[in-house]
Write an enzyme that holds these catalytic residues in place. Structure first.
Site, PDB file in Angstrom:
ATOM      1  N   SER A 162      -6.246  -5.613  -2.846  1.00  0.00           N
ATOM      2  CA  SER A 162      -5.113  -4.713  -3.043  1.00  0.00           C
ATOM      3  C   SER A 162      -4.677  -4.686  -4.512  1.00  0.00           C
ATOM      4  O   SER A 162      -5.450  -4.276  -5.372  1.00  0.00           O
ATOM      5  CB  SER A 162      -3.965  -5.121  -2.117  1.00  0.00           C
ATOM      6  OG  SER A 162      -2.945  -4.150  -2.128  1.00  0.00           O
ATOM      7  N   ASP A 186     -10.060  -3.003  -0.737  1.00  0.00           N
ATOM      8  CA  ASP A 186      -9.018  -1.996  -0.519  1.00  0.00           C
ATOM      9  C   ASP A 186      -7.988  -1.993  -1.643  1.00  0.00           C
ATOM     10  O   ASP A 186      -6.822  -2.362  -1.460  1.00  0.00           O
ATOM     11  CB  ASP A 186      -8.313  -2.197   0.826  1.00  0.00           C
ATOM     12  CG  ASP A 186      -7.800  -0.878   1.384  1.00  0.00           C
ATOM     13  OD1 ASP A 186      -8.483   0.147   1.221  1.00  0.00           O
ATOM     14  OD2 ASP A 186      -6.707  -0.865   1.981  1.00  0.00           O
ATOM     15  N   HIS A 256      -5.322  -2.302   6.142  1.00  0.00           N
ATOM     16  CA  HIS A 256      -5.417  -2.800   4.771  1.00  0.00           C
ATOM     17  C   HIS A 256      -6.087  -4.183   4.743  1.00  0.00           C
ATOM     18  O   HIS A 256      -7.000  -4.445   3.956  1.00  0.00           O
ATOM     19  CB  HIS A 256      -4.012  -2.870   4.183  1.00  0.00           C
ATOM     20  CG  HIS A 256      -3.936  -2.970   2.692  1.00  0.00           C
ATOM     21  ND1 HIS A 256      -4.718  -2.219   1.834  1.00  0.00           N
ATOM     22  CD2 HIS A 256      -3.149  -3.752   1.892  1.00  0.00           C
ATOM     23  CE1 HIS A 256      -4.411  -2.522   0.582  1.00  0.00           C
ATOM     24  NE2 HIS A 256      -3.477  -3.454   0.586  1.00  0.00           N
TER      25      HIS A 256
END
Length: 457
Positions: A162, A186, A256
């Site tokens: 992330s 991601d 996610h």
């Protein structure tokens, strides 16, 4: 005698060494905060925790000014940094220890966990985004210290989740693309979508950048960012994740977080996931992108840790967007077949196909239903069938044709030949065939497949 084999003795020695080392130095873990820290905000502090095969479960805190005061940090080993992302509740990532252990089981490396939880824990997401630059400055300074002692930048692999993916990108950019590899799981989309390459992760940030997308319609980044971008299940909704907000926090983080678990599973290397370069997920599901001739004898790339084997080919390509599908839980890998159906109805028929493979008491079914297909006389349709598990060689195959019409007439689909070719195609396993079948709508037809005639493939 405590052990009777060399492997047993090696394991015993490792355990004893770990005990001795950890006895001398306390074990460190990622900073554990809570919701009150998120509300009042936390001041950035970056801690670097070293794990090796000697101390695989006991993190050692590194001195950023004098990293080699830690005797377990070895310049001859590759170094992997693992960087977490936004922590809105302050809790440490549940997956971090699993990733560290899996990496060390796979390869003898310096595994360094980048603990920036004080700085990632803040209800104000924009403040956390600002901190990513500061974390990158800290890492840049630390890596420069490693360089001073002879560590090669090409031996460094950064794994960022992330916001951690962009931290890896900023750090790599500071070294003019000389970092060996960045794996982005991601990458965060909010505050980075639409930004210029210098303000986010970019494929020029390392010698090789591989990216996984699992939540591009919410917390993740939609557009390609690396030398190869993997779009799991299209890159958005992941199987098994909640579809409504009534599932609580899992609704927001499941898609996610799936990126981490997919990569973690790839480290085990027990069931590789093949990815297929394609212009869109829809074309991939239509079976239009199952050849990987551009990669020569290497075939289609494998997702995850081992994609580095395709580095040279991918770096030469302008951009590789690849797709694959997964199961909802481990083992995530699916078994695929290219299905070619030659029909001879005098009038065109539209519909969907389901295929069930059976071997003994095992069976698995693939629904080819992401859209309605048109079946025309003497025209061959190529479809992609993906099964939740591997049932090979199939002893029996069951087909079902349906149109989805509730009140309309029941149609028939006349099949001259159906051919199932195991994927990936580069394996060149002999396909299974059947000839002259009549499929009545919503009625199952079961048959024993036979090897296809060589002239048919």
């Amino acid at each position: 005698m405590l052990c009777r084999s060399s492997r047993c003795c090696w394991l015993l020695a490792t355990v004893l060494a770990s005990f001795v080392v950890c006895k001398a130095q306390p074990c460190e873990n990622i900073t554990d905060l809570d919701l009150k820290h998120s509300i009042i905000g936390s001041t950035l502090q970056v801690r670097l925790l070293l794990y090796t095969r000697v101390n695989a479960t006991c993190g050692h805190l590194l001195d950023s000014e004098n990293p080699f005061s830690e005797p377990l940090l070895n310049v001859t080993r590759p170094t992997i940094f693992i960087i977490h992302g936004y922590r809105p509740t302050g809790s440490p990532p549940i997956w971090m220890n699993w990733v560290v252990e899996a990496i060390l089981a796979r390869k003898d490396v310096n595994a360094i966990v980048v603990d920036w939880n004080r700085g990632a824990t803040n209800i104000n997401y924009l403040k956390v985004v600002e901190n990513t630059r500061r974390v990158a400055v800290n890492l840049t300074h630390f890596i420069q210290k490693l360089q001073d002692e002879g560590v090669s930048l090409s031996s460094i692999h950064m794994i960022g989740v992330s916001l951690g993916a962009h931290i890896a990108g900023f750090t790599g950019a500071n070294f003019n693309s000389n970092i060996g590899r960045i794996t982005a799981l991601d990458p965060a989309g909010p505050s980075f979508t639409g930004k210029l390459p210098e303000d986010r992760l970019d494929k020029t940030d390392a010698q090789f950048v591989d990216v996984l997308h699992t939540d591009m319609d919410s917390l993740g980044f939609r557009k390609p960012l690396g030398h190869i971008d993997f779009y799991a299940n299209g890159g958005a909704d992941q199987p098994g994740c909640p579809k409504t907000i009534f599932s609580g926090s899992k609704y927001f983080k499941c898609d996610h977080q799936r990126s981490v678990f997919l990569f973690l599973y790839s480290l085990n290397n027990t069931c590789p996931i093949t990815a297929y370069p394609c212009s869109s997920y829809s074309d991939f599901l239509d079976g239009k992108c199952l050849n990987c001739t551009q990669f020569g004898s290497a075939g289609c790339p494998v997702f995850g840790y081992d994609v580095i084997r395709w580095k040279d080919s991918l770096v030469k390509m302008d951009q590789a967007m690849t797709y694959f599908t997964t199961n909802k839980e481990t083992p995530f890998c699916k078994t695929g077949y290219k299905v070619d159906i030659l029909t001879w109805n005098s009038e065109a028929r539209w519909g969907y196909i389901s295929i069930t493979l059976r071997k003994g008491d095992q069976e698995t079914t693939a629904e080819i239903d992401h859209k309605s297909y048109k079946f025309e006389q003497y025209t061959e349709n190529s479809l992609l069938a993906q099964f939740d598990r591997d049932v090979q060689p199939a002893e029996k195959i069951t087909l079902k044709y349906r149109t989805g019409n509730v009140f309309g007439p029941r149609y028939k689909l006349r099949v001259l030949r159906i051919r199932l070719t195991p994927l990936p195609l580069e394996h060149k396993l002999r396909p299974l065939c059947r000839y002259d079948l009549l499929l009545l709508e919503n009625k199952e037809v079961t048959f024993r497949p036979i090897p296809c005639e060589w002239s048919n493939f």
